[in-house]
Design an enzyme around this catalytic site. Structure first.
Site, mmCIF file in Angstrom:
data_model
loop_
_atom_site.group_PDB
_atom_site.id
_atom_site.type_symbol
_atom_site.label_atom_id
_atom_site.label_comp_id
_atom_site.label_asym_id
_atom_site.label_seq_id
_atom_site.Cartn_x
_atom_site.Cartn_y
_atom_site.Cartn_z
ATOM 1 N N SER A 160 0.827 -1.195 0.000
ATOM 2 C CA SER A 160 0.000 0.000 0.000
ATOM 3 C C SER A 160 0.863 1.249 0.000
ATOM 4 O O SER A 160 1.711 1.413 -0.856
ATOM 5 C CB SER A 160 -0.942 -0.048 1.196
ATOM 6 O OG SER A 160 -1.962 0.889 1.055
ATOM 7 N N ASP A 220 -9.912 -3.919 -5.847
ATOM 8 C CA ASP A 220 -9.341 -2.984 -4.882
ATOM 9 C C ASP A 220 -9.944 -1.595 -5.097
ATOM 10 O O ASP A 220 -9.694 -0.952 -6.110
ATOM 11 C CB ASP A 220 -7.821 -2.939 -5.052
ATOM 12 C CG ASP A 220 -7.123 -2.276 -3.885
ATOM 13 O OD1 ASP A 220 -7.754 -1.434 -3.215
ATOM 14 O OD2 ASP A 220 -5.955 -2.606 -3.637
ATOM 15 N N HIS A 228 -8.205 -4.864 -0.891
ATOM 16 C CA HIS A 228 -7.101 -4.193 -0.213
ATOM 17 C C HIS A 228 -6.982 -4.619 1.246
ATOM 18 O O HIS A 228 -5.912 -4.584 1.827
ATOM 19 C CB HIS A 228 -7.309 -2.683 -0.287
ATOM 20 C CG HIS A 228 -6.051 -1.904 -0.114
ATOM 21 N ND1 HIS A 228 -5.262 -1.540 -1.175
ATOM 22 C CD2 HIS A 228 -5.430 -1.421 0.975
ATOM 23 C CE1 HIS A 228 -4.209 -0.862 -0.739
ATOM 24 N NE2 HIS A 228 -4.301 -0.777 0.563
#
Length: 734
Positions: free
Chosen positions: A576, A662, A708
């Site tokens: 991330s 995501d 995610h």
């Protein structure tokens, strides 16, 4: 994940850590095989709160950098393309990468299968003694494999249980139980369910009894709390934003009404009850500023009352005891967390009185309130300790926790009058151990547990690297004490460095596997993270992002200088927002590493922050800056943005895992990054034309399932195995 100040701060609650993808090979959580289908319990509690992040950060599933589409910077002369062109390009790139992965995945398959078996073997030794349980009066509630059970306290270990809820029986086949709240009189239970491919959860309210029945189904819910026996407050979530609070009643005159609305797009709203259940708190938080409103649980229909109007740069969170508000806040100097208090009726900042201030360079990790005590979990120089504040004797008792401990997890304490605080300590290579602090005996007790028959020879070292501006940056290193010639061993470096969030240092089976096979693990606590407090984050965000990059470079260079591996055996892992620093280092100093593993990486900061229609862009301006109104900011972001600094040069091999669903980091930007990186590496190889010239493997593994924040046990295990197989081939086969 959950908190208690991590309760105030990350949302007090009894919970099991969910699979946060915020730092793979750092935070991927391999779930209990007792729950192979639905193995994520985010938040389990009969009281308190939820959320997850260090003080002043965003909320739980928000600590991963936002989103990215990878579009070009607007240009006045840019031609107007067909409206279908981006979609067609996306589909072509997606098909191309899927084809590429199908062609090369075979080379990792056999090794990945061997790794999976080893991890599963380790996992069976590290299973917890059972699902988390919460006691409410004489009743015990617990979850197993997507079902919620009820038992009497004396009967639970004898198997005398009553099933209250089954996710599959209600038609939620791909969902996991995320959060549970029991009403004070135990007549109602509210449960939220969330699938792996969606950010939104569904709240199911059931009336308990001999034959539990569904009373209400509420879609798109983030947080919820019982204020009274039959009044439920909840927040709604849409497009990654949470700005409305609703109240719904289960009396004869059922109704739902809007209670609070947040108008500022930078702020995210959640709710929790104080530990004594005296107030419901409505918390509106940006990355740097917060505001709290109180709902009196004795008068749930009265309008919320403001504690203190938001003041730019001041974060505060509220607890309650004996008609006084206890305020955890960054107000005052230094701008680090401190505990203050004020009368309920005079809660303005001018009435805040200091109760306890942290020592310099100490980091508040969590806080738990009890009727006569408060426990602060702290970190200083990499070591964990707790301070117990007595509100009766006005004393502070400090206890240093075992040196091997790197992380802790609080257990549920629904009754604030309890005399014992339970928690677990762990590290990336140490399975959790349970501890208890007794207020009566004023001591720490290690609970008797079965000894895990693995790893007794792991050495933990804490180092300090001198960054470019002379700042000392902490590093935590793990290696096998039996390993010889450490300079020839593979080294896996972990980094994050954003949002004031610490690197995840909890136990992971794959870390233990690597240690047993002679690898070295290093965790670089660079600026932008939260390891050294609020100022550590501030010194690494917005116009200070280069400091985090300099910190990471200094850490890796120090490790090599001290004989921990060397560049050709070194890999970098990030996920991330950690992808920003990892990708930046890959551009600026690629010679320091041989391989890099990224998970759902944020690699195009500039284009993302130019897109205000994306759900998180406005709130993320406090972390990255606003290039739309500040030309200097635009140039600064461009100077470190991974996507915009790719150039023909030597690059390490890169393995990226991304997700089709995501919502935070759309696949488009990752596809464009991989294409550009691969082209630059090939151009460099073509220009040099040396015999045996190095051509890196640039691989993108696109997952149709997962998102995610969440993956099933099977998906997590497969991802870890593929990534480790890639690293082993890149580093061990040198």
């Amino acid at each position: 994940m959950c908190w208690t100040a991590k309760s105030f701060i990350r949302g007090l609650s009894f919970s099991v850590k969910y699979c946060s993808k915020d730092n793979h090979l750092q935070t991927i959580c391999l779930y209990s095989k007792l729950k192979p289908k639905k193995c994520h319990i985010l938040d389990w509690s009969g009281s308190t709160r939820n959320s997850t992040v260090p003080p002043g950060s965003s909320l739980p599933w928000r600590f991963f950098s936002c989103k990215q589409e990878g579009t070009e910077i607007p240009c006045k002369r840019k031609k107007i393309a067909s409206i279908t062109t981006p979609e067609l390009l996306y589909k072509d790139l997606l098909k191309s990468e899927q084809k590429n992965w199908n062609e090369i995945s075979g080379r990792y398959k056999a090794m990945a299968e061997r790794i999976k078996k080893k991890i599963e073997e380790l996992h069976k030794y590290t299973l917890s003694s059972g699902s988390p349980r919460i006691k409410v009066g004489e009743s015990v509630y617990f979850e197993e494999n997507g079902c919620i059970f009820l038992s009497k306290a004396d009967d639970v270990d004898e198997g005398k249980v009553h099933i209250l809820f089954s996710a599959e029986d209600l038609g939620f086949y791909d969902a996991f139980i995320q959060r549970i709240r029991i009403s004070p009189d135990q007549r109602y239970m509210a449960t939220s369910l969330k699938s792996e491919n969606s950010e939104e959860a569904t709240c199911v309210v059931m009336k308990l009894g001999d034959f539990p029945v569904v009373e209400k189904v509420i879609p798109n819910v983030f947080s919820f709390e019982w204020v009274t026996n039959d009044v439920l407050y909840y927040t709604s979530q849409k497009n990654l934003k949470c700005q409305n609070v609703f109240m719904t009643t289960f009396t004869k005159q059922k109704h739902t009404e809007l209670v609070y609305t947040e108008q500022d797009a930078r702020f995210f709203v959640d709710i929790y009850c104080t530990k004594d259940r005296r107030f419901l708190t409505i918390n509106s938080n940006s990355k740097t500023t917060s505001e709290v409103w109180l709902v009196d649980c004795r008068h749930p229909f009265k309008l919320p009352v403001l504690v203190q109007a938001r003041t730019k740069g001041v974060i505060y969170h509220i607890e309650h005891r004996n008609d006084e508000l206890y305020i955890l806040t960054t107000y005052g100097e230094p701008a680090e967390y401190k505990l203050m208090k004020a009368p309920v009726g005079s809660s303005g900042m001018e009435n805040w009185q200091l109760v306890y201030a942290l020592e310099e360079k100490s980091k508040l990790i969590d806080l738990e309130m009890f009727s006569d005590h408060c426990i602060l979990f702290l970190q200083n120089a990499g070591h964990l300790y707790l301070n117990v504040i007595s509100f009766v004797s006005h004393s502070v008792h400090s206890i240093q926790l075992p040196a091997w401990a790197c992380a802790f997890e609080l257990e549920s304490h629904p009754e604030h009058t309890t005399s014992t605080c339970y928690f677990q300590l762990t590290s990336p290579v140490h399975p959790p151990k349970r501890f208890a602090y007794s207020f009566k005996e004023n001591n720490l007790i290690e609970q008797a547990v079965q000894e895990v028959p693995i790893i007794t020879n792991c050495h933990t070292i804490r180092l300090l690297a001198k960054s470019k501006d002379e700042t000392l940056v902490p590093i935590t290193v793990f290696h096998n004490m039996n390993s010889k010639e450490l300079h020839r061993k593979p080294l896996l470096v972990h980094v994050y460095g954003a949002y004031g969030i610490d690197l995840n240092m909890s136990f992971k089976e794959e870390k233990l596997l690597l240690i047993e096979e002679g690898w070295i693990l290093a965790y670089c606590h660079v600026r932008g993270g939260g390891e050294l407090g609020h100022s550590w984050h501030k010194d690494g965000c917005q116009h200070n992002k280069h400091k985090g990059l300099h910190d990471l470079k200094a850490c890796i260079m120090l490790l090599h200088e001290l004989g921990f591996s060397q560049p050709k055996y070194t890999a970098l892992a990030a996920a991330s927002a950690g992808g920003v620093l990892a990708g930046a280092l890959c551009n600026s100093n690629p010679e320091l590493i041989r391989a890099m593993v990224l998970q759902a990486p944020f690699v195009d900061v500039l284009n993302t922050m130019m897109k205000t229609h994306l759900p998180l862009t406005i709130e993320e301006q406090e972390e990255w800056g606003n290039p739309l109104v500040d030309e200097k900011c635009m140039k600064y972001i461009k100077s470190y943005c991974p996507y915009h600094n790719i150039k023909p040069q030597y690059y390490p091999s890169v393995f990226i895992t991304a997700y089709e669903n995501d919502q935070r980091i759309p696949l488009t930007g990752v596809l464009r990054y991989v294409q550009k990186l691969r082209k630059a590496a090939l151009n460099h190889a073509g220009r040099t034309k040396k015999k045996g010239n190095w051509i890196p493997n640039i691989i993108l593994d696109i997952q149709a399932n997962g998102s995610h924040c969440d993956s099933s046990w099977e998906d997590s295990l497969n991802e870890v195995a593929r990534q480790l197989a890639f690293l082993k081939k890149e580093l061990e086969d040198v």
